[in-house]
Design a protein around this motif. Structure first.
Motif, PDB file in Angstrom:
ATOM      1  N   LEU A  67       0.824  -1.202   0.000  1.00  0.00           N
ATOM      2  CA  LEU A  67       0.000   0.000   0.000  1.00  0.00           C
ATOM      3  C   LEU A  67       0.864   1.260   0.000  1.00  0.00           C
ATOM      4  N   ALA A  68       1.967   1.239   0.733  1.00  0.00           N
ATOM      5  CA  ALA A  68       2.872   2.397   0.771  1.00  0.00           C
ATOM      6  C   ALA A  68       3.397   2.710  -0.624  1.00  0.00           C
ATOM      7  N   VAL A  69       3.777   1.685  -1.368  1.00  0.00           N
ATOM      8  CA  VAL A  69       4.253   1.879  -2.744  1.00  0.00           C
ATOM      9  C   VAL A  69       3.147   2.470  -3.615  1.00  0.00           C
ATOM     10  N   LEU A  70       1.940   1.942  -3.466  1.00  0.00           N
ATOM     11  CA  LEU A  70       0.815   2.411  -4.274  1.00  0.00           C
ATOM     12  C   LEU A  70       0.448   3.859  -3.943  1.00  0.00           C
ATOM     13  N   VAL A  71       0.454   4.213  -2.671  1.00  0.00           N
ATOM     14  CA  VAL A  71       0.144   5.585  -2.269  1.00  0.00           C
ATOM     15  C   VAL A  71       1.127   6.567  -2.910  1.00  0.00           C
ATOM     16  N   LEU A  72       2.402   6.232  -2.888  1.00  0.00           N
ATOM     17  CA  LEU A  72       3.413   7.112  -3.484  1.00  0.00           C
ATOM     18  C   LEU A  72       3.244   7.205  -4.998  1.00  0.00           C
ATOM     19  N   ALA A  73       2.952   6.066  -5.634  1.00  0.00           N
ATOM     20  CA  ALA A  73       2.784   6.057  -7.086  1.00  0.00           C
ATOM     21  C   ALA A  73       1.578   6.892  -7.516  1.00  0.00           C
ATOM     22  N   LEU A  74       0.483   6.778  -6.789  1.00  0.00           N
ATOM     23  CA  LEU A  74      -0.715   7.545  -7.139  1.00  0.00           C
ATOM     24  C   LEU A  74      -0.536   9.030  -6.833  1.00  0.00           C
ATOM     25  N   HIS A  75       0.207   9.335  -5.780  1.00  0.00           N
ATOM     26  CA  HIS A  75       0.501  10.737  -5.488  1.00  0.00           C
ATOM     27  C   HIS A  75       1.306  11.348  -6.638  1.00  0.00           C
ATOM     28  N   GLN A  76       2.293  10.616  -7.103  1.00  0.00           N
ATOM     29  CA  GLN A  76       3.100  11.090  -8.224  1.00  0.00           C
ATOM     30  C   GLN A  76       2.227  11.311  -9.460  1.00  0.00           C
ATOM     31  N   ARG A  77       1.266  10.452  -9.654  1.00  0.00           N
ATOM     32  CA  ARG A  77       0.413  10.508 -10.839  1.00  0.00           C
ATOM     33  C   ARG A  77      -0.542  11.707 -10.808  1.00  0.00           C
ATOM     34  N   MET A  78      -1.007  12.067  -9.611  1.00  0.00           N
ATOM     35  CA  MET A  78      -2.046  13.097  -9.483  1.00  0.00           C
ATOM     36  C   MET A  78      -1.513  14.480  -9.103  1.00  0.00           C
TER      37      MET A  78
END
Length: 214
Positions: A67-78
């Motif tokens: 989840l930590a990886v996904l949160v960072l990836a989505l933050h980068q995306r948005m």
């Protein structure tokens, strides 16, 4: 596609797999003797300590790391098109990461403590077991408010930035709202949130692996 987006896609798919595995395990293989006496319950926990510890590790700790990886990836995306919403969503996402990982560590440490104490004082061990279960459920098992807020804010940001498919964001709004409603202790709401997350994580993972931008 950059590496973080790829990692985020892989993380999302593995999170869906973990959700599915948890539903299958507790639905088909885990037969907790809730109506048994204390001695039978502790015997069951002792016999199944290893498998339950592995399940807790996977369902909470590993899930939290993914989840930590996904949160960072989505933050980068948005973040470029919706910086405020992305930051707000990420705050709740990181808090959720901490709560989930803490739940898993508490569950496993507590399980070991309960089994050890059961050989000395069964009544105290049962009290401790009930307390641990209550805390774990409150942090990350039966209360999905923080995760629901993350998903809701993320989906709103997704609709604004058009970085994810519209239908995926609409699903996120629905599932996130259900997660927030789990503040009311109804098992059906938690189950709906979990099932919805399977679909959302799977869909999101495929989208992120196909391209870093929709």
């Amino acid at each position: 596609m950059n590496n973080l987006q790829k990692l985020g896609g892989v993380a999302a798919l593995f999170q869906a797999i973990i959700y599915i595995s948890a539903f299958v395990f507790f639905g088909a293989f885990w037969h907790y003797p809730a109506s048994a006496n204390n001695a039978q319950i502790f015997l069951f926990l002792t016999d199944n300590q290893t498998i339950l510890s592995i399940v807790n590790l996977t369902m909470y700790v590993i899930f939290g790391l993914l989840l930590a990886v996904l949160v960072l990836a989505l933050h980068q995306r948005m973040t470029i098109k919706a910086p405020v919403l992305s930051q707000m969503a990420s705050v709740f996402g990181i808090i959720w990461v901490g709560l989930v990982i803490a739940s898993g560590m508490l569950a496993n440490v507590g399980l070991n403590a309960v089994i050890s104490l059961s050989t000395i004082n069964a009544e105290q061990a049962m009290t401790l077991w009930l307390v641990i279960n209550t805390i774990v459920e409150g942090l990350g098992g039966g209360n999905e408010v923080v995760g629901g807020l993350w998903l809701l804010l993320l989906s709103i940001a997704g609709l604004k930035t058009i970085e994810l498919p519209k239908l995926l964001n609409c699903l996120g709004l629905l599932i996130g709202s259900v997660g927030i409603l789990t503040i009311y202790p109804a098992e059906i709401l938690t189950e709906i949130f979990g099932l919805g997350q399977i679909l959302w994580f799977s869909w999101l993972g495929i989208v992120m692996l196909r391209s870093h931008k929709i």
